[in-house]
Design a protein around this motif. Structure first.
Motif, PDB file in Angstrom:
ATOM      1  N   ALA A   1       0.819  -1.212   0.000  1.00  0.00           N
ATOM      2  CA  ALA A   1       0.000   0.000   0.000  1.00  0.00           C
ATOM      3  C   ALA A   1       0.850   1.258   0.000  1.00  0.00           C
ATOM      4  N   THR A   2       1.992   1.202   0.676  1.00  0.00           N
ATOM      5  CA  THR A   2       2.892   2.359   0.697  1.00  0.00           C
ATOM      6  C   THR A   2       3.604   2.515  -0.641  1.00  0.00           C
ATOM      7  N   VAL A   3       4.192   1.438  -1.133  1.00  0.00           N
ATOM      8  CA  VAL A   3       4.996   1.491  -2.351  1.00  0.00           C
ATOM      9  C   VAL A   3       4.161   1.969  -3.539  1.00  0.00           C
ATOM     10  N   TYR A   4       2.921   1.490  -3.634  1.00  0.00           N
ATOM     11  CA  TYR A   4       2.117   1.790  -4.824  1.00  0.00           C
ATOM     12  C   TYR A   4       1.047   2.857  -4.572  1.00  0.00           C
ATOM     13  N   ASN A   5       1.192   3.626  -3.490  1.00  0.00           N
ATOM     14  CA  ASN A   5       0.327   4.788  -3.241  1.00  0.00           C
ATOM     15  C   ASN A   5      -1.145   4.394  -3.131  1.00  0.00           C
ATOM     16  N   ILE A   6      -1.417   3.320  -2.378  1.00  0.00           N
ATOM     17  CA  ILE A   6      -2.787   2.876  -2.142  1.00  0.00           C
ATOM     18  C   ILE A   6      -3.355   3.512  -0.874  1.00  0.00           C
ATOM     19  N   LYS A   7      -2.491   3.885   0.057  1.00  0.00           N
ATOM     20  CA  LYS A   7      -2.964   4.421   1.337  1.00  0.00           C
ATOM     21  C   LYS A   7      -3.812   5.677   1.150  1.00  0.00           C
ATOM     22  N   ALA A   8      -3.507   6.474   0.153  1.00  0.00           N
ATOM     23  CA  ALA A   8      -4.303   7.681  -0.087  1.00  0.00           C
ATOM     24  C   ALA A   8      -5.743   7.312  -0.434  1.00  0.00           C
ATOM     25  N   ALA A   9      -5.933   6.201  -1.136  1.00  0.00           N
ATOM     26  CA  ALA A   9      -7.288   5.738  -1.439  1.00  0.00           C
ATOM     27  C   ALA A   9      -7.985   5.265  -0.172  1.00  0.00           C
ATOM     28  N   TYR A  10      -7.246   4.530   0.685  1.00  0.00           N
ATOM     29  CA  TYR A  10      -7.820   4.117   1.963  1.00  0.00           C
ATOM     30  C   TYR A  10      -8.259   5.335   2.777  1.00  0.00           C
ATOM     31  N   ASN A  11      -7.394   6.324   2.832  1.00  0.00           N
ATOM     32  CA  ASN A  11      -7.688   7.513   3.619  1.00  0.00           C
ATOM     33  C   ASN A  11      -8.914   8.265   3.102  1.00  0.00           C
TER      34      ASN A  11
ATOM     35  N   GLY B   1      -6.104  -8.628   1.508  1.00  0.00           N
ATOM     36  CA  GLY B   1      -5.205  -7.707   2.199  1.00  0.00           C
ATOM     37  C   GLY B   1      -5.099  -6.354   1.537  1.00  0.00           C
ATOM     38  N   ILE B   2      -5.432  -6.280   0.233  1.00  0.00           N
ATOM     39  CA  ILE B   2      -5.414  -5.002  -0.491  1.00  0.00           C
ATOM     40  C   ILE B   2      -6.811  -4.390  -0.526  1.00  0.00           C
ATOM     41  N   ALA B   3      -7.806  -5.138  -0.979  1.00  0.00           N
ATOM     42  CA  ALA B   3      -9.196  -4.648  -0.978  1.00  0.00           C
ATOM     43  C   ALA B   3      -9.828  -5.068   0.345  1.00  0.00           C
ATOM     44  N   THR B   4      -9.512  -4.335   1.388  1.00  0.00           N
ATOM     45  CA  THR B   4      -9.884  -4.760   2.740  1.00  0.00           C
ATOM     46  C   THR B   4     -11.389  -4.699   2.993  1.00  0.00           C
ATOM     47  N   GLY B   5     -12.125  -3.985   2.141  1.00  0.00           N
ATOM     48  CA  GLY B   5     -13.567  -3.906   2.316  1.00  0.00           C
ATOM     49  C   GLY B   5     -14.349  -4.809   1.393  1.00  0.00           C
TER      50      GLY B   5
ATOM     51  N   ALA C   1       1.153 -10.697  -7.926  1.00  0.00           N
ATOM     52  CA  ALA C   1       0.793  -9.467  -8.631  1.00  0.00           C
ATOM     53  C   ALA C   1      -0.669  -9.478  -9.068  1.00  0.00           C
ATOM     54  N   ALA C   2      -1.173 -10.634  -9.517  1.00  0.00           N
ATOM     55  CA  ALA C   2      -2.546 -10.703 -10.027  1.00  0.00           C
ATOM     56  C   ALA C   2      -3.582 -10.425  -8.943  1.00  0.00           C
ATOM     57  N   PRO C   3      -3.562 -11.108  -7.789  1.00  0.00           N
ATOM     58  CA  PRO C   3      -4.576 -10.800  -6.771  1.00  0.00           C
ATOM     59  C   PRO C   3      -4.436  -9.399  -6.188  1.00  0.00           C
ATOM     60  N   ILE C   4      -3.219  -8.872  -6.138  1.00  0.00           N
ATOM     61  CA  ILE C   4      -3.051  -7.486  -5.686  1.00  0.00           C
ATOM     62  C   ILE C   4      -3.762  -6.540  -6.649  1.00  0.00           C
ATOM     63  N   PHE C   5      -3.559  -6.758  -7.949  1.00  0.00           N
ATOM     64  CA  PHE C   5      -4.220  -5.880  -8.912  1.00  0.00           C
ATOM     65  C   PHE C   5      -5.734  -6.082  -8.866  1.00  0.00           C
ATOM     66  N   ALA C   6      -6.192  -7.304  -8.601  1.00  0.00           N
ATOM     67  CA  ALA C   6      -7.626  -7.537  -8.445  1.00  0.00           C
ATOM     68  C   ALA C   6      -8.174  -6.681  -7.308  1.00  0.00           C
ATOM     69  N   GLY C   7      -7.428  -6.598  -6.206  1.00  0.00           N
ATOM     70  CA  GLY C   7      -7.837  -5.733  -5.107  1.00  0.00           C
ATOM     71  C   GLY C   7      -7.907  -4.276  -5.526  1.00  0.00           C
ATOM     72  N   LEU C   8      -6.961  -3.840  -6.340  1.00  0.00           N
ATOM     73  CA  LEU C   8      -6.965  -2.452  -6.814  1.00  0.00           C
ATOM     74  C   LEU C   8      -8.182  -2.173  -7.695  1.00  0.00           C
ATOM     75  N   VAL C   9      -8.548  -3.137  -8.540  1.00  0.00           N
ATOM     76  CA  VAL C   9      -9.717  -2.943  -9.397  1.00  0.00           C
ATOM     77  C   VAL C   9     -10.982  -2.840  -8.545  1.00  0.00           C
ATOM     78  N   ALA C  10     -11.058  -3.615  -7.470  1.00  0.00           N
ATOM     79  CA  ALA C  10     -12.218  -3.517  -6.574  1.00  0.00           C
ATOM     80  C   ALA C  10     -12.324  -2.114  -5.987  1.00  0.00           C
ATOM     81  N   ILE C  11     -11.193  -1.530  -5.628  1.00  0.00           N
ATOM     82  CA  ILE C  11     -11.202  -0.177  -5.075  1.00  0.00           C
ATOM     83  C   ILE C  11     -11.626   0.835  -6.137  1.00  0.00           C
TER      84      ILE C  11
END
Length: 904
Positions: A242-252, A319-323, A594-604
């Motif tokens: 989340a830190t490396v790929y700037n996901i925390k800003a979306a969480y916030n 772990g990426i799409a926590t909701g 990489a694939a499930p992480i990106f799946a989490g990003l698409v959910a967001i």
């Protein structure tokens, strides 16, 4: 060995305009096809005495050298499936629908079908299903059901019944490195001639299983990558990602994937506490996944290696799409026993069957799969992929996913540019099998145009070691779960191990490869959304991957939790991320992360866009963002260092220049695709189905009404007016409602070079005698028959937004002019060509006759050809013609206008 291919130069010089003429004769139009149920196609009695062979239906992994003899004739086979093709009209309708659903100016934009609507529109008719079921029953099989999309019939039987009904015997195959045998057909299948062209093939006659894209590591106590209190080393957790790929800003901002369901696909049962232990250790919400076992595949059964794959997919998507809700859809143990209800571990249904079930029943808006086969194996060793092959079967399902609003994500593989490595086992290979491994090949389904292919990157070793503090927080007395401080520069993941000094001829290349899968498809035409980014020097075929994330098991590697014995860990995650002794960590890598992480990003992103029913095919949106230099610099990290070439020595990699091909460079490359996501910027810039640049154009017909006599020709002017700085070339598709039979249209492409509107002439020819058969393209005084090109080299599937042309137009020949072999490096003599798009038009229903067609060669010579065709004038009536123009390099830039046509 894969056949060698040579580069094909363009077959003709293109001029500034390309004239498209589409003949329409005796067919249902697109508007009708959208409301009709399926028509019956089995017209003759199903007679076993008249048979046809299904060419290339023998699996590529059924290698004669590994043949261990015929199976017992009484072997019970459950879950067999007779699969069906769509008709040409259905296929054209499907392709047009997918394009319209991604076109923001269309009334069908993001109007997804339900599974039942898809089955009614694109499945088999009741009558045809009944005929096929009756034939199967007559052969002694027990029919058990019909697939949800009405394109398959499941049945049970014995090996002897299979031999009698389908003309092939099942044999066992086992390489010297295999611990168990697998059965598969020993020859091509045959079916009754009445089913030819309707039945695609028979699935589950083989129990070869697809391999996961995971790179496991030995137990680690000395180098963890969160930050280890024991060593100061580093590993990745969801918080670090989340830190490396700037996901925390979306969480916030409140975006966590809430309201979305991710279907994680597997082929092994799991221990649910592994998932919740991981979530606890990672500090994310503890939510056990929903578990859905593929019906008819027995009870839950754990498979070594596959269990670890399932664990990490579930852990990193959640772990990426926590909701988001996570639905684990998996195949059971196989060979279902009606008495005990349990399988015996010899499953012939696997991960792709679970994927198909998830798609057909829409079990999630997002589907993530971390398995694949190289295209050569998936297409049974031939191109284009034959009916009944894995590719042909799953392409249809992936298209269905697009129409239902499902986004399918797949890892691009862990064997670099040689995706066939390991497909024949790890040892005992002969020279032919090793040569197949050495050939450049990409992984399927990542290579499908209806899938997001996700590749791998890694961090430089200097930035991940125990002394690296630039990008990591230091540990002081306890493990730091979230220790990454910022984005860390990336390079292509390539951890190949030099093995040429110890390797023997029979050793598989896969023993030494550990790098991002990528390259050029040998099966699929390059989609229109990819042409604006990728250089034509790489040919005209689909490129892989689309996007990448960290995947190396060593630089730095991911922490996960698993009871899989292949990890070598006892009590994984008993104490935080450490084992039962509080010492060892479970670490792995691969594009499977990489694939499930990106799946989490698409959910967001879906939550952010309020896409509660999904976005379907999202690759056009990714490439549209990347086509704008400002957005690309903001939303992506361009990876420009490294390559996925084979580096383990000539004795394994093979000779030649292939091992230098896929290196990273500025912009898109075939090692990391568009690069990695700068996620928050990507999310806020996301615009699906339309251009992000603001460039557009409008269309107007003048006059807007046209009256012509049946048998004659009329014209109108179509004007393209650019807006927002648009320049480019506009190609056309035309449909009519109701169907305008026995007519054709010609309209040249329109080229916009400035701010001035450009007009072109649309001609409507109200008789088929004016429509030259087999001569659809004209340029510079030359008439070129597309039938002259060898259609056997054409890609098996049209790109999204392109309808499959009916017989007689042979678009395959056009695509062949841009064909590239897998070893080609650049195309010489490249010429520009207009993009032909046809939706809902057909040549079916024409009877025979003779028309003389004059063809100008451009050199003063005219040839006359007799063409079999009935001279028929257009049906009188009033029609609405819909004229759609689309930019040839960015299909998101499109517009339509209408013309009222009266034929007297």
């Amino acid at each position: 060995m894969l056949p060698m291919r040579t580069s094909h130069r363009s077959l003709f010089q293109a001029a500034s305009a390309v004239l498209v003429a589409v003949a329409v004769c005796g067919a249902s139009g697109q508007a009708q096809a959208q409301t009709q149920t399926s028509r019956s196609r089995i017209t003759a009695a199903i007679d076993n005495g008249q048979r046809t062979t299904l060419a290339h239906s023998r699996p590529a992994r059924a290698v004669a050298d590994f043949d261990r003899g015929q199976v017992d004739s009484k072997l019970q086979l459950q879950g067999l499936e007779l699969t069906f093709n769509m008709s040409d009209a259905q296929q054209a309708d499907l392709d047009a629908l997918i394009a319209a659903q991604q076109d923001s100016s269309s009334a069908q934009y993001h109007q997804w079908l339900t599974p039942a609507q898809f089955a009614t529109r694109f499945g088999m008719s009741d009558a045809d299903l009944a005929k096929a079921e009756a034939w199967l029953s007559s052969q002694g099989f027990s029919v058990t059901g019909v697939s949800a999309n009405r394109l398959g019939i499941t049945f049970d039987g014995t090996a002897a019944q299979v031999a009698s009904a389908f003309g092939t015997s099942l044999h066992y195959y086992r390489s010297s490195s295999d611990t168990e045998s697998h059965y598969a057909p020993s020859s091509d299948l045959s079916i009754p001639a009445a089913l030819a062209g309707v039945a695609a093939g028979v699935r589950h006659l083989s129990n070869f299983r697809v391999l996961p894209h995971t790179q496991l590591r030995s137990p680690v106590s000395v180098r963890p990558d969160f930050t280890s209190s024991q060593t100061g080393g580093h590993f990745l957790t969801p918080a670090d990602v989340a830190t490396v790929y700037n996901i925390k800003a979306a969480y916030n901002a409140g975006y966590t994937g809430t309201g979305q369901t991710i279907a994680v696909i597997g082929q092994s049962a799991i221990v649910a506490t592994d998932i919740t232990n991981f979530q606890t250790a990672a500090g994310v919400a503890v939510r056990a996944p929903t578990q859905t076992i593929l019906p008819g595949t027995g009870c839950p059964l754990v498979f070594t290696d596959d269990e670890a794959e399932s664990d990490l997919d579930l852990e990193y998507s959640s772990g990426i799409a926590t909701g988001a809700t996570i639905n684990f859809v998996y195949a059971g143990g196989g060979n279902y026993n009606n008495s005990t209800g349990c399988g015996n571990g010899t499953a012939n249904e696997g991960v792709f069957d679970a994927m198909g079930y998830a798609i057909q029943n829409k079990l999630g808006q997002i589907i993530t799969v971390s398995y694949g086969e190289c295209e050569y194996v998936a297409s049974n060793g031939t191109s284009p992929a034959p009916a009944g092959s894995d590719v042909a079967t799953y392409e249809l399902l992936l298209k269905q996913a697009a129409t239902l609003g499902e986004t399918v994500i797949n890892s691009s593989g862990d064997d670099g540019s040689t995706s066939c490595a390991g497909q024949y086992g790890t040892s005992g290979l002969n020279s032919t099998e090793l040569a197949t491994e050495q050939t450049l090949n990409v992984s399927y389904p990542a290579s499908s145009a209806y899938v997001v292919g996700v590749g791998g990157t890694e961090f430089p070793a200097a930035d991940t070691g125990t002394s690296a503090t630039t990008y990591w927080a230091s540990a002081s007395g306890s493990d730091v779960i979230s220790s990454a401080l910022s984005y860390i520069p990336e390079q292509v993941w390539n951890d190949d191990t030099a093995g040429s000094t110890t390797a023997t001829l029979g050793t598989s290349l896969s023993n030494y490869l550990s790098s991002s899968g990528g390259g050029v498809s040998t099966l699929f035409a390059r989609p229109s959304w990819q042409t604006s980014i990728a250089s034509t020097s790489t040919g005209f075929y689909r490129l892989v991957p689309d996007i990448s994330l960290a995947a190396s098991p060593s630089y730095p590697g991911y922490l996960y939790c698993s009871s899989d014995t292949s990890t070598g860990i006892t009590g994984s995650c008993s104490h935080g991320f450490r084992d039962s002794t509080s010492t060892y960590l479970t670490v792995a890598g691969g594009t499977s992360f990489a694939a499930p992480i990106f799946a989490g990003l698409v959910a967001i992103i879906n939550q952010y866009k309020n896409a509660t029913t999904g976005q379907g095919l999202i690759t056009p949106a990714l490439y549209a963002m990347a086509s704008n230099s400002t957005t690309y610099a903001s939303a992506f990290h361009d990876v420009t260092s490294g390559g996925n070439e084979c580096t383990v020595g000539v004795s394994l990699c093979g000779s030649g220049n292939d091992n230098l091909w896929y290196t990273a460079n500025t912009g898109y490359d075939m090692a990391t695709g568009l690069g990695s996501p700068n996620f928050y910027n990507m999310m806020t810039a996301w615009t699906s189905g339309s251009s992000t640049s603001g460039k557009s154009f409008t269309l107007a017909a003048s006059p807007t009404t046209l009256t012509i006599a049946s048998g004659s020709t009329g014209t109108t002017s179509v004007t393209v007016t650019p807006a927002g700085g648009y320049t480019g070339t506009v190609a056309w598709s035309i449909s009519s409602s109701p169907t305008l039979n026995y007519a054709c249209y010609t309209i040249p492409t329109a080229t916009i070079t400035g701010t001035t509107a450009t007009s072109v002439t649309l001609s409507v020819i109200a008789t088929n005698s004016g429509c030259q058969a087999g001569a659809a393209f004209k340029s510079a005084g030359t008439t070129v028959s597309v039938n002259e090109a060898p259609a056997s080299k054409a890609p098996a599937s049209p790109a999204p937004g392109h309808s499959k042309l009916p017989e007689g137009l042979a678009l395959a020949g056009l695509l062949t002019t841009g064909y590239f072999g897998r070893r080609s490096r650049k195309l010489k003599g490249l010429v520009a060509m207009g993009l032909l798009m046809v939706g809902g038009l057909s040549l079916t229903g024409c009877s025979s006759g003779t028309v003389n067609t004059s063809t100008s060669t451009g050199t003063g010579t005219t040839t006359t050809t007799s063409v079999s065709q009935t001279v028929t004038t257009a049906t009188k009536g009033t029609y609405t013609l819909t004229i759609t123009g689309t930019d040839t390099t960015n299909s998101a830039i499109t517009a339509s206008t209408t013309l009222t046509l009266t034929v007297d």
